[in-house]
Design an enzyme around this catalytic site. Structure first.
Site, short mmCIF file in Angstrom:
data_model
loop_
_atom_site.label_atom_id
_atom_site.label_comp_id
_atom_site.label_asym_id
_atom_site.label_seq_id
_atom_site.Cartn_x
_atom_site.Cartn_y
_atom_site.Cartn_z
N HIS A 1 0.84 -1.21 0.00
CA HIS A 1 0.00 0.00 0.00
C HIS A 1 0.87 1.26 0.00
O HIS A 1 0.58 2.23 -0.71
CB HIS A 1 -0.89 0.04 1.25
N LYS B 1 -20.69 -5.97 9.50
CA LYS B 1 -19.99 -7.21 9.11
C LYS B 1 -18.50 -6.91 9.07
O LYS B 1 -18.02 -6.31 8.13
CB LYS B 1 -20.50 -7.63 7.72
#
Ligand code: PNS
Length: 167
Positions: A18, A42
């Site tokens: 990243h 979730k």
């Protein structure tokens, strides 16, 4: 005119892959907002959105306001428009990434045709690095040094202790 890119992802946690994409993006855009996506209903992440944002901010402290870290829930395209971003940036490692990225980009274009997505190809030393694999290797006691920013490695190793198989 300041050109801002939004670089979205899970960043659970940020890896050197990243970091590589963010540094490449800084060569093209004036500012990068690294946007941690989370779904409050979730989430099986190792790190909370607040922790993930803090690790990204620590990693890019030297870049000042050219790199900022934020979190969002909801649609990425809505977030990108709200931030006035010129483009969404995503990283590509291998051909295997392409199908998923192509599908997401096409859906985002369907939702908001004016939002462009730009792909940056990761440096080859990062082709095999992903947050998912780094967590798996760390939880099994493997060496992940060099795959993560210095400030992230100790936090990951500490968290890996509670994610050992059988715990
Ligand atoms: O690092 P990841 O997990 O591959 O990133 C995926 C991410 C966060 C970019 C994607 O899941 C996303 O955009 N989530 C926000 C919700 C959304 O807009 N969903 C529709 C995408 S087509």
């Amino acid at each position: 005119m300041t050109r801002t890119a939004v670089y979205p992802g899970s960043f659970d946690p940020i890896t050197n892959g990243h970091v590589d994409i963010i540094r490449r993006t800084l060569q093209v855009f004036d500012r990068v907002i690294v946007a941690v996506a989370f779904n409050p209903n979730k989430d099986s992440s190792w790190f909370s959105p607040v922790e993930r944002v803090a690790m990204i901010s620590d990693t890019f402290r030297a870049e000042g306001d050219r790199v900022s870290a934020d979190s969002f829930s909801g649609l990425l395209v809505d977030y990108a428009v709200a931030k006035g971003a010129a483009a969404i940036v995503r990283g590509l490692r291998a051909v295997a990434d392409f199908e998923y990225e192509f599908q997401m980009t096409s859906m985002n274009r369907h939702l908001k045709p004016q939002v462009e997505t730009i792909f940056m190809v990761a440096g080859e030393s990062h082709f095999y690095v992903s947050s998912r694999l780094v967590k798996e290797v760390a939880s099994l006691g493997g060496n992940v040094a060099g795959l993560l920013p210095d400030n992230v490695l100790p936090r990951l190793l500490e968290r890996a202790r509670s994610h050992r198989p059988g715990q």
